[in-house]
Design an enzyme around this catalytic site. Structure first.
Site, short mmCIF file in Angstrom:
data_model
loop_
_atom_site.label_atom_id
_atom_site.label_comp_id
_atom_site.label_asym_id
_atom_site.label_seq_id
_atom_site.Cartn_x
_atom_site.Cartn_y
_atom_site.Cartn_z
CB ALA A 1 -0.89 -0.02 1.23
CD GLU B 1 -2.18 -7.88 2.64
OE1 GLU B 1 -1.87 -6.71 2.36
OE2 GLU B 1 -2.76 -8.20 3.70
N GLY C 1 0.61 -5.14 0.80
CA GLY C 1 -0.54 -5.18 -0.10
C GLY C 1 -0.20 -5.75 -1.46
CD GLU D 1 1.55 -5.73 5.53
OE1 GLU D 1 2.41 -6.61 5.78
OE2 GLU D 1 0.78 -5.80 4.55
N1 CO8 Z 1 4.51 3.32 -0.48
C1 CO8 Z 1 4.91 4.50 -1.00
N2 CO8 Z 1 6.07 4.67 -1.64
C2 CO8 Z 1 6.86 3.60 -1.79
C3 CO8 Z 1 6.50 2.33 -1.27
C4 CO8 Z 1 5.27 2.22 -0.60
N3 CO8 Z 1 4.83 1.05 -0.10
N4 CO8 Z 1 7.50 1.47 -1.54
C5 CO8 Z 1 8.43 2.15 -2.21
N5 CO8 Z 1 8.05 3.44 -2.37
C6 CO8 Z 1 8.79 4.52 -3.03
C7 CO8 Z 1 9.94 4.99 -2.19
O1 CO8 Z 1 9.52 5.89 -1.21
C8 CO8 Z 1 10.84 5.61 -3.23
O2 CO8 Z 1 10.33 6.88 -3.56
P1 CO8 Z 1 11.28 8.20 -3.44
O3 CO8 Z 1 12.39 7.92 -4.42
O4 CO8 Z 1 10.38 9.31 -3.83
O5 CO8 Z 1 11.77 8.23 -2.03
C9 CO8 Z 1 10.62 4.73 -4.45
O6 CO8 Z 1 9.38 4.04 -4.22
C10 CO8 Z 1 11.71 3.70 -4.62
O7 CO8 Z 1 11.83 2.96 -3.42
P2 CO8 Z 1 13.23 2.80 -2.62
O8 CO8 Z 1 14.13 3.94 -2.93
O9 CO8 Z 1 12.91 2.55 -1.19
O10 CO8 Z 1 13.79 1.48 -3.31
P3 CO8 Z 1 14.77 0.39 -2.66
O11 CO8 Z 1 15.14 -0.51 -3.80
O12 CO8 Z 1 15.85 1.05 -1.88
O13 CO8 Z 1 13.86 -0.41 -1.61
C11 CO8 Z 1 11.88 -1.60 -0.90
C12 CO8 Z 1 12.79 -1.18 -2.08
C13 CO8 Z 1 12.64 -2.55 0.02
C14 CO8 Z 1 10.69 -2.30 -1.50
C15 CO8 Z 1 11.46 -0.35 -0.09
O14 CO8 Z 1 10.97 0.62 -1.00
C16 CO8 Z 1 10.38 -0.62 0.92
O15 CO8 Z 1 10.68 -1.14 1.98
N6 CO8 Z 1 9.12 -0.25 0.61
C17 CO8 Z 1 8.01 -0.38 1.53
C18 CO8 Z 1 7.57 -1.81 1.63
C19 CO8 Z 1 6.45 -1.96 2.64
O16 CO8 Z 1 6.63 -1.73 3.81
N7 CO8 Z 1 5.26 -2.36 2.18
C20 CO8 Z 1 4.12 -2.54 3.02
C21 CO8 Z 1 3.26 -1.32 3.02
S1 CO8 Z 1 1.91 -1.44 4.17
C22 CO8 Z 1 0.74 -2.35 3.37
O17 CO8 Z 1 0.93 -2.79 2.28
C23 CO8 Z 1 -0.55 -2.59 4.10
C24 CO8 Z 1 -1.66 -3.02 3.16
C25 CO8 Z 1 -2.93 -3.20 3.91
C26 CO8 Z 1 -3.93 -2.07 3.68
C27 CO8 Z 1 -5.21 -2.39 4.39
C28 CO8 Z 1 -6.34 -1.45 4.01
C29 CO8 Z 1 -7.67 -1.84 4.64
#
Ligand code: CO8
Length: 258
Positions: free
Chosen positions: A66, A112, A109, A132
């Protein structure tokens, strides 16, 4: 097509192809993407010319979860009454089989979303996880339920409680992924699987998916009753007569969806 901002949609024969397309955010699911993806899935699902849907991402990410930036300041009310992800419910309602083609990150997400599909094909670059807990929340789009059913309680518990990622090989061994292929072959493999499904009788594919889904949602006795009735009902179809006649005549079946 140009009607969407966050996904690319394309029809390839009887296969409906949807590619998540927010490269700047590793395909993070925001409300626009959820709404557009839901609309695209519902449109393919309503189209009798489509026998299978493929959901794919980019080389780097299927979807990194997400959109954390969109979600960070939400309230309880925002997440319930006006859930940004309501559009994704269309995947659960779809009768058409859906193949997830996963390369790179499928996290939170994103994992999922893949588990809302029927078949998960993975590139050797795929990484799956439910991180998460590292953000101070828990999976909210089915992770605690579908991952547990897919790979068993204990392995799912380890992933959900630690937030660690597993690679494609581990995910295949665990039963989440059907097959791991070299990243360069993922699209072709997904297309081949989807074409194979789309070549079958559409109502029979619907019945197969519905019966498979019943295994997730009911006890064994109820599921077996559902399957037996669904099986019997297929004898009303021309396609059942055609499929069995083709076998006897040693030729390929020509299904019409009737
Ligand atoms: N949300 C928003 N932006 C994101 C996300 C995300 N989940 N993941 C990556 N990005 C963005 C980064 O912020 C970055 O943007 P910017 O350059 O502007 O800072 C760009 O994408 C590239 O990402 P990275 O520079 O971080 O790339 P890396 O190769 O260094 O790292 C990772 C890749 C490991 C995937 C890292 O980006 C990361 O950890 N991302 C988050 C992963 C995460 O925690 N996902 C879970 C999110 S919570 C969720 O999904 C809950 C869903 C349930 C909802 C329920 C509703 C009812």
């Amino acid at each position: 097509s140009s009607e969407f901002q966050t996904i690319l949609v394309d029809t390839r024969g009887r296969v409906g192809w949807i590619q998540l397309n927010r490269p700047e955010a590793l395909n993070a699911l925001n409300s626009t993407l959820a709404t557009e993806l839901g609309a695209a899935v519902a449109a393919f699902d309503a189209d009798e010319q489509i026998g299978c849907i493929v959901l794919s991402g980019s080389e780097r990410a299927f979807a990194a979860g997400a959109d954390i930036k969109e979600m960070a300041d939400k309230t309880v009310r925002d997440m319930t009454v006006a859930s940004p992800f309501a559009g994704l419910d269309a995947l659960g309602r779809a009768r058409t089989p859906i193949v997830a083609a996963v390369a790179g990150f499928a996290l939170g997400g994103g994992c999922e979303l893949a588990m809302s599909c029927d078949i998960i094909l993975a590139a050797d670059t795929a990484k799956f996880g439910q991180p998460e807990i590292t953000l101070g929340v828990i999976p909210g789009l089915g992770g605690t339920q579908r991952l547990t059913r897919a790979i068993g309680y204990f392995k799912a518990a380890e992933l959900v409680l630690t937030g660690r990622m597993m690679d494609a090989v581990e995910a295949e061994r665990a039963g989440l992924v059907s097959r791991v292929v070299p990243a360069s072959q993922l699209a072709d493999e997904a297309m081949a699987v989807a074409e194979s499904i789309a070549a079958k009788s559409l109502p029979v594919a619907y019945a197969a998916k519905e019966a498979l889904r019943a295994s997730l949602e009911s006890g064994l006795a109820e599921g077996l009753r559902f399957e037996r009735q669904a099986f019997a009902a297929l004898f009303a179809l021309d396609d059942q007569k055609e499929g069995m006649a083709a076998f006897r005549e040693k030729r390929a079946a020509r299904f019409t969806g009737r």
